[in-house]
Write a protein that holds these residues in place. Structure first.
Motif, short mmCIF file in Angstrom:
data_model
loop_
_atom_site.label_atom_id
_atom_site.label_comp_id
_atom_site.label_asym_id
_atom_site.label_seq_id
_atom_site.Cartn_x
_atom_site.Cartn_y
_atom_site.Cartn_z
N SER A 138 0.85 -1.20 0.00
CA SER A 138 0.00 0.00 0.00
C SER A 138 0.88 1.24 0.00
O SER A 138 1.93 1.28 0.65
N ASP A 139 0.42 2.27 -0.73
CA ASP A 139 1.24 3.47 -0.90
C ASP A 139 0.63 4.72 -0.27
O ASP A 139 1.04 5.84 -0.58
N GLY A 140 -0.33 4.54 0.60
CA GLY A 140 -0.98 5.69 1.21
C GLY A 140 -2.25 6.10 0.48
O GLY A 140 -3.05 6.87 0.99
N VAL A 141 -2.43 5.58 -0.73
CA VAL A 141 -3.62 5.88 -1.53
C VAL A 141 -4.41 4.60 -1.82
O VAL A 141 -5.59 4.49 -1.50
N VAL A 142 -3.73 3.62 -2.40
CA VAL A 142 -4.35 2.33 -2.74
C VAL A 142 -4.02 1.31 -1.66
O VAL A 142 -2.85 1.11 -1.32
N ASN A 143 -5.04 0.68 -1.11
CA ASN A 143 -4.85 -0.39 -0.14
C ASN A 143 -4.66 -1.68 -0.92
O ASN A 143 -5.62 -2.24 -1.46
N LEU A 144 -3.43 -2.16 -1.00
CA LEU A 144 -3.10 -3.28 -1.88
C LEU A 144 -3.56 -4.60 -1.26
O LEU A 144 -2.78 -5.32 -0.63
N LYS A 145 -4.82 -4.89 -1.48
CA LYS A 145 -5.43 -6.06 -0.87
C LYS A 145 -6.40 -6.69 -1.86
O LYS A 145 -6.98 -5.98 -2.71
N GLY A 146 -6.57 -8.00 -1.80
CA GLY A 146 -7.55 -8.67 -2.65
C GLY A 146 -7.35 -8.41 -4.13
O GLY A 146 -6.27 -8.66 -4.68
N LYS A 147 -8.37 -7.88 -4.80
CA LYS A 147 -8.32 -7.70 -6.26
C LYS A 147 -7.25 -6.69 -6.68
O LYS A 147 -6.68 -6.80 -7.77
N HIS A 148 -6.97 -5.69 -5.83
CA HIS A 148 -5.92 -4.72 -6.17
C HIS A 148 -4.55 -5.39 -6.18
O HIS A 148 -3.72 -5.13 -7.06
N ALA A 182 -5.84 -15.89 4.21
CA ALA A 182 -7.22 -15.51 4.51
C ALA A 182 -8.09 -15.60 3.25
O ALA A 182 -7.57 -15.60 2.13
N PRO A 183 -9.40 -15.66 3.41
CA PRO A 183 -10.30 -15.72 2.25
C PRO A 183 -10.08 -14.60 1.25
O PRO A 183 -10.27 -14.79 0.04
N VAL A 184 -9.67 -13.41 1.73
CA VAL A 184 -9.44 -12.30 0.81
C VAL A 184 -8.33 -12.61 -0.19
O VAL A 184 -8.27 -12.03 -1.29
N ASP A 185 -7.45 -13.56 0.15
CA ASP A 185 -6.35 -13.92 -0.74
C ASP A 185 -6.80 -14.82 -1.90
O ASP A 185 -6.02 -15.06 -2.82
N ARG A 186 -8.03 -15.28 -1.86
CA ARG A 186 -8.51 -16.12 -2.96
C ARG A 186 -8.50 -15.36 -4.28
O ARG A 186 -8.29 -15.95 -5.34
N ALA A 187 -8.72 -14.04 -4.20
CA ALA A 187 -8.68 -13.23 -5.42
C ALA A 187 -7.30 -13.26 -6.06
O ALA A 187 -7.17 -13.11 -7.28
N VAL A 188 -6.27 -13.46 -5.25
CA VAL A 188 -4.90 -13.55 -5.77
C VAL A 188 -4.58 -14.97 -6.19
O VAL A 188 -4.00 -15.20 -7.26
N TRP A 189 -4.96 -15.94 -5.36
CA TRP A 189 -4.69 -17.34 -5.70
C TRP A 189 -5.33 -17.72 -7.05
O TRP A 189 -4.78 -18.54 -7.79
N ASP A 190 -6.46 -17.12 -7.37
CA ASP A 190 -7.12 -17.43 -8.64
C ASP A 190 -6.23 -17.13 -9.84
O ASP A 190 -6.38 -17.74 -10.90
#
Length: 480
Positions: free
Chosen positions: A115-125, A145-153
């Motif tokens: 994260s850079d102070g603007v974009v929260n680098l999580k899930g789909k980002h 965590a479940p939110v990481d499924r967007a990355v694992w995909d």
């Protein structure tokens, strides 16, 4: 991972995956220890803007990432990947400078995603950033965590820490899954409550014993008071441990505490605080408004001690003595028993001396002459601490002696001179505690040590037995 994937980077999430903690909450509690007002202002102002919140808290906290607890099994997998010539990259929703610092601490790739102070680098980002950098299925990813499924995909291989449901979901999609157990145990949560410290709350029985009020109603009220105070004390121990994470990690023994070691998530500790505080205040309210007030005051004073006062030389010892003395006041409020001013004047210097013993022990057992982490004392302070402890011992014994001439004492004790005799084993016990602290021959907490010290317990039982005999209780109970 298979050989055909050797060229592909291994990308690791940080919070709960590479680390056994969460850097946002680490920053929050480090900030609370350094600038509580600024930390709370930032938290409320940017609650709905997590990227900005993380940047603000990181600036306040100045976190030492080299001390953060690592998931050893994940670190081993990272080292194995590096040995195969693969790039190991950290990708986290935590603030970018902290992630870069953490990567440097562990000799991982200089390239990070955060994260850079603007974009929260999580899930789909996070998924979009990694696909842009490495292409579809161009990397293996580790998360928790479940939110990481967007990355694992979008990853080829999945390293899953503690999230069995996600591991099965990825296997159902045909992903190659590597599991790491992770997680936490209720046993460790209970350890964070410090149940061994509950023994201190037997001090709530002191008014009952001093007044010789041994009826069932008084005993039940005292026991309920002990339960409430134990819950209150444990709630504050949790806050204290969360505020002391860095200092504990630098301590030879305290580094093994659940939050410092990462065996219990900070979030679980925060939730436990609210549960224990509710139990403490609820039980206290069921006894009396006076007792509720004492418990609430104890919790407020303990929070002030944890946030600031424990870092002030001499003030911290006076506060420790006050917190112990409050337990006696609480026992009186819970049972409705009047407490003599002489009893409080006796109790306070006893615990002032024991507070000095606590610091003496820490300094004696310290491995260097530097000031204790999170405290204002160094080894040169040992003689002064010994002198203050001696003053506490003398003041307590003088108060005990003067009490024997009060109207209350003359009404309770038929044989006055036996009260003076009881001072001998009491004095021996106190002097012995100071001596053991000076030589570093006891536990870091003198009260806990005292409850396990057979010789010390014997001296205290002798003192109580003489007092009871002076009051005629042995004769009344056993016809002696």
């Amino acid at each position: 991972m298979a050989d055909k994937k050797v060229a592909k980077p291994l990308v690791l999430d940080v919070d709960g995956t590479f680390l056994r903690t969460d850097m946002l909450f680490e920053c929050f509690w480090a900030g609370m220890g350094k600038d509580p007002i600024g930390t709370l202002k930032a938290s409320f102002a940017h609650f709905r803007a997590p990227a900005r919140l993380k940047a603000e808290l990181a600036e306040i906290a100045q976190l030492r990432t080299d001390l953060l607890p690592v998931e050893e099994e994940v670190l081993d997998l990272a080292r194995a990947a590096q040995a195969e010539g693969r790039e190991v990259i950290l990708a986290s929703a935590s603030h970018e400078p902290l992630v870069k610092q953490l990567a440097a601490d562990h000799d991982l790739s200089e390239r990070v995603f955060a994260s850079d102070g603007v974009v929260n680098l999580k899930g789909k980002h996070k998924a979009a950033a990694l696909v842009e950098a490495f292409g579809e299925s161009g990397f293996d990813y580790g998360g928790n965590a479940p939110v990481d499924r967007a990355v694992w995909d979008h990853a080829e291989g999945a390293l899953v820490v503690g999230d069995e449901a996600s591991a099965r979901a990825m296997e159902d999609k045909g992903k190659s899954v590597t599991r790491v157990t992770g997680g936490w145990r209720m046993k460790d949560v209970m350890k964070s409550f410090r149940p061994h410290q509950w023994v201190k709350n037997v001090l709530l029985l002191v008014p009952m014993i001093a007044a010789h009020a041994f009826d069932a109603g008084t005993l039940v009220a005292a026991v309920l008071g002990i339960i409430a105070f134990s819950a209150a004390a444990s709630s504050i121990y949790l806050v204290n441990d969360l505020l002391d994470l860095e200092a504990d990690r630098l301590h030879v023994k305290k580094c093994k505490r659940p939050f410092a070691a990462g065996t219990v998530p900070i979030q679980v500790g925060m939730a436990s605080f609210f549960v224990l505080a509710a139990i403490a205040l609820g039980v206290a309210a069921s006894l009396s408004w006076a007792f509720l007030g004492v418990v609430a005051f104890y919790m407020a004073l303990s929070l002030a001690y944890s946030l600031k006062l424990k870092r002030l030389r001499w003030v911290d010892i006076a506060m420790l003595a006050s917190l112990y003395t409050l337990r006696v006041v609480a026992g009186a409020a819970a049972t409705g028993i009047y407490v003599s001013g002489y009893l409080l004047v006796f109790i306070f210097p006893v615990f002032l001396a024991l507070g000095c013993v606590k610091r003496l022990t820490e300094l004696t057992l310290a491995t260097s002459d530097e000031r204790l982490p999170g405290r204002g004392y160094g080894r040169p302070d040992r003689p002064d601490l010994l002198n203050v402890a001696g003053i506490g011992v003398v003041a307590a014994l003088v108060s005990f002696f003067l009490y024997s001439f009060t109207e209350q004492a003359l009404g309770l004790y038929k044989t006055q001179w036996l009260i003076w005799v009881a001072e001998l084993p009491l004095a021996w016990w106190m002097i012995r505690m100071v001596r053991l602290g000076w030589y570093g021959k006891q536990d870091y907490d003198p009260i806990v040590f005292a409850m396990k010290d057979k010789r010390g317990i014997g001296l205290m039982l002798i003192t109580i037995a003489i007092m009871f005999y002076a009051a005629g209780l042995w004769q009344e109970w056993f016809g002696m």
